[in-house]
Design an enzyme around this catalytic site. Structure first.
Site, PDB file in Angstrom:
ATOM      1  N   GLU A 253      17.926  -2.804  24.701  1.00 17.49           N
ATOM      2  CA  GLU A 253      16.900  -3.546  23.958  1.00 17.49           C
ATOM      3  C   GLU A 253      17.162  -3.547  22.458  1.00 17.49           C
ATOM      4  O   GLU A 253      16.357  -3.034  21.682  1.00 17.49           O
ATOM      5  CB  GLU A 253      15.535  -2.871  24.155  1.00 17.49           C
ATOM      6  N   PRO A 254      18.277  -4.083  22.011  1.00 15.88           N
ATOM      7  CA  PRO A 254      18.518  -4.072  20.566  1.00 15.88           C
ATOM      8  C   PRO A 254      17.602  -5.032  19.814  1.00 15.88           C
ATOM      9  O   PRO A 254      17.275  -6.107  20.316  1.00 15.88           O
ATOM     10  CB  PRO A 254      19.975  -4.534  20.446  1.00 15.88           C
ATOM     11  N   GLY A 255      17.188  -4.622  18.637  1.00 17.07           N
ATOM     12  CA  GLY A 255      16.399  -5.481  17.763  1.00 17.07           C
ATOM     13  C   GLY A 255      17.140  -5.666  16.454  1.00 17.07           C
ATOM     14  O   GLY A 255      17.818  -6.665  16.215  1.00 17.07           O
ATOM     15  N   ARG A 256      17.083  -4.596  15.628  1.00 12.44           N
ATOM     16  CA  ARG A 256      17.678  -4.622  14.287  1.00 12.44           C
ATOM     17  C   ARG A 256      19.142  -5.072  14.287  1.00 12.44           C
ATOM     18  O   ARG A 256      19.569  -5.816  13.417  1.00 12.44           O
ATOM     19  CB  ARG A 256      17.607  -3.190  13.738  1.00 12.44           C
TER      20      ARG A 256
ATOM     21  N   CYS B  92       0.249  -3.475  -7.343  1.00 16.74           N
ATOM     22  CA  CYS B  92      -0.424  -2.488  -8.191  1.00 16.74           C
ATOM     23  C   CYS B  92      -0.274  -1.102  -7.585  1.00 16.74           C
ATOM     24  O   CYS B  92      -1.246  -0.488  -7.141  1.00 16.74           O
ATOM     25  CB  CYS B  92      -1.882  -2.858  -8.333  1.00 16.74           C
ATOM     26  N   GLU B  93       0.955  -0.645  -7.503  1.00 17.04           N
ATOM     27  CA  GLU B  93       1.283   0.666  -6.932  1.00 17.04           C
ATOM     28  C   GLU B  93       2.538   1.143  -7.632  1.00 17.04           C
ATOM     29  O   GLU B  93       3.545   0.431  -7.608  1.00 17.04           O
ATOM     30  CB  GLU B  93       1.668   0.536  -5.450  1.00 17.04           C
TER      31      GLU B  93
ATOM     32  N   GLY C 102      18.082   0.671  19.225  1.00 12.63           N
ATOM     33  CA  GLY C 102      18.315   1.695  18.216  1.00 12.63           C
ATOM     34  C   GLY C 102      19.652   1.636  17.511  1.00 12.63           C
ATOM     35  O   GLY C 102      19.939   2.474  16.661  1.00 12.63           O
TER      36      GLY C 102
ATOM     37  N   TYR D 155       9.838   4.364   4.651  1.00  8.47           N
ATOM     38  CA  TYR D 155      10.938   5.190   5.189  1.00  8.47           C
ATOM     39  C   TYR D 155      11.934   5.616   4.120  1.00  8.47           C
ATOM     40  O   TYR D 155      13.041   6.041   4.454  1.00  8.47           O
ATOM     41  CB  TYR D 155      11.728   4.431   6.265  1.00  8.47           C
TER      42      TYR D 155
ATOM     43  N   TYR E  91      12.569  -6.271  10.680  1.00  8.71           N
ATOM     44  CA  TYR E  91      11.427  -5.469  10.221  1.00  8.71           C
ATOM     45  C   TYR E  91      11.034  -5.786   8.772  1.00  8.71           C
ATOM     46  O   TYR E  91      10.655  -4.894   8.013  1.00  8.71           O
ATOM     47  CB  TYR E  91      11.706  -3.967  10.397  1.00  8.71           C
TER      48      TYR E  91
END
Ligand code: LLP
Length: 428
Positions: A287-290, A358-359, A245, A331, A387
């Site tokens: 548990e770091p990811g980012r 197309c959005e 986190g 987000y 991510y």
């Protein structure tokens, strides 16, 4: 605005490489990952956490960015791997990761995934709920070694982040509630299970956090639990997993978390708590990811249409969008970017960067100051290392971009671009 390196041609330099040359060589859109920066973060984990605390362990949350090459980088860096699916386990095994260094997460692991993980010898299962225990019971005792389990608890703390990436609240799909009866029933059940060894507890309060207060609040609750279950059930927690986190810099208002500011107060609390009770120190996992790979990535796009609506705004459309970066639409994530081929030019124009889907909502960045922008320019969006590749889709049948690794001026292709043949390969 962040600082970045610009060469004599006025081109953005990343990982020692001229990004305009990378765009020419590999075409766009392309994810570029700076291996050197990833190594630096891994080194920081070693110097501020693993080396000062002999009871510390770190695993990389591979959901942030998993390729076989990344698995090898983090393994060489001295970390284990957090995996959340059969697919992540499969890829990690294919990369040669030792399964005993894997920590298996998930709020709804399937029976097949549990069997696969148990047969492979995955080191830790983070059990999320009572149903998972039923599934685990079927596997237990089949292998030579016991299945080692930590229970994920819902600490009931609010973390200051987007609701979709906040996970520690009481109202969460993750984890076991701390309601005493339910909690003790589950703990007792694991303690009594044959072929399963209960090691301790896990929490993960949320993602992209800049302050350590939620982690510390959750830790107090966790340590309270450790005391209570020792007293009531005679269970001594030998392992604590504090999740990931740790936040990074995307745009103004963010800051890169100082890992030391998170881990030191937590380790101090834990080690004091165990000393005071004359208990052996537990193994403590993060548990770091980012934090490991987020800032190590940029995405290069080519500018296509530039549409000015007088008195309203200028849309600068790029050759990617929500399929390679769903974070703005999911987000409301903010990004910074620069024209890679005009990186030194004064930024006098404010534009909105639009994706090609197309959005109407497919807008990557609102109100971006840029240099004089024209079709054919290369736009580099920063902090896309976590991510993005892992969350990319084929919406509108866009091809998922390649991943190029750069390091001190060298570049190599790590993941090739998807092809049109890939798109229909699964259709019968
Ligand atoms: N451990 C557990 C149990 C997790 O659920 C996560 C992330 C991590 C560790 C790693 O968190 P990190 O250090 O990367 O913050 N797709 C979202 C983020 C979802 C995070 C899910 N869990 C985003 O793009 O912001």
């Amino acid at each position: 605005m962040r600082e970045y390196e610009v060469n004599e041609k006025g081109h953005l330099v990343f990982g020692g490489c001229d990004t305009v040359r990378l765009a020419e060589k590999y075409a766009t859109p392309v994810y570029v990952m700076d291996e050197g920066l990833i190594r630096k973060r891994l080194e920081e984990i070693r110097t501020v956490f693993l080396q000062p605390y002999p009871n510390a362990r770190a695993v990389y949350a591979s959901k942030a960015f998993q390729t076989k090459e990344m698995c090898r980088l983090v393994t060489e860096g001295g970390l284990g791997l957090d995996v959340v699916s059969g697919g992540e386990i499969y890829a990690a095994l294919a990369a040669g990761v030792d399964p005993s260094c894997m920590v298996f997460h998930g709020n709804n692991k399937t029976p097949e995934e549990i069997r696969m993980a148990a047969e492979a010898g995955v080191g830790r299962f983070i059990v999320d709920n009572a149903y998972e225990l039923e599934l685990l019971e079927k596997q237990a005792g089949r292998g030579k070694a016991p299945i080692r389990v930590l229970l994920r608890i819902t600490p009931g703390v609010d973390s200051h982040t987007h609701k979709f990436i906040s996970t520690g609240n009481i109202d969460s799909k993750f984890g076991i509630s701390l309601e005493k009866e339910e909690r003790d029933r589950i703990i007792k059940r694991v303690m009594d299970m044959e072929g399963v060894e209960l090691m301790g507890f896990h929490f993960h309060v949320g993602s992209q956090l800049h302050e350590n207060d939620s982690h510390l609040a959750a830790l107090d609750i966790l340590l309270g639990l450790v005391d209570e279950v020792k007293e009531s059930l005679g269970f001594e927690a030998r392992e604590l997993n504090l999740g990931g986190g740790f936040g990074i810099y995307y745009a103004k208002g963010d800051q890169t978390a100082r890992l030391k500011d998170f881990v030191d107060p937590m380790m101090e609390k834990i080690n004091r708590f165990y000393h005071e009770r004359s208990l052996p120190l537990p193994l403590v996992f993060i548990e770091p990811g980012r934090w490991i790979c987020g800032e190590a990535g940029i995405t290069l796009y080519t500018v296509g249409s530039v549409k000015n609506i007088p008195g309203i705004k200028t849309y600068v459309a790029v050759d990617g969008g929500m399929p390679d970066n769903p974070r703005p639409i999911l987000y409301q994530a903010k990004y910074e970017a620069v024209l890679a081929n005009k990186a030194a030019a004064p930024k006098k124009q404010i534009v909105s960067v639009a994706g090609k889907c197309c959005e109407s909502g497919d807008i990557l960045i609102e109100d971006l100051p840029v240099g004089p922008v024209e079709s054919g320019d290369i736009l580099a969006v920063f902090s896309t290392g976590a991510y993005h590749h892992s969350m990319a889709s084929n919406y509108n049948r866009l091809l998922r971009p390649p991943v190029v690794m750069v390091d001190e001026g060298k570049d190599h292709l790590s993941v090739r671009r998807e092809t049109y043949e890939d798109l229909i390969a699964r259709e019968l």
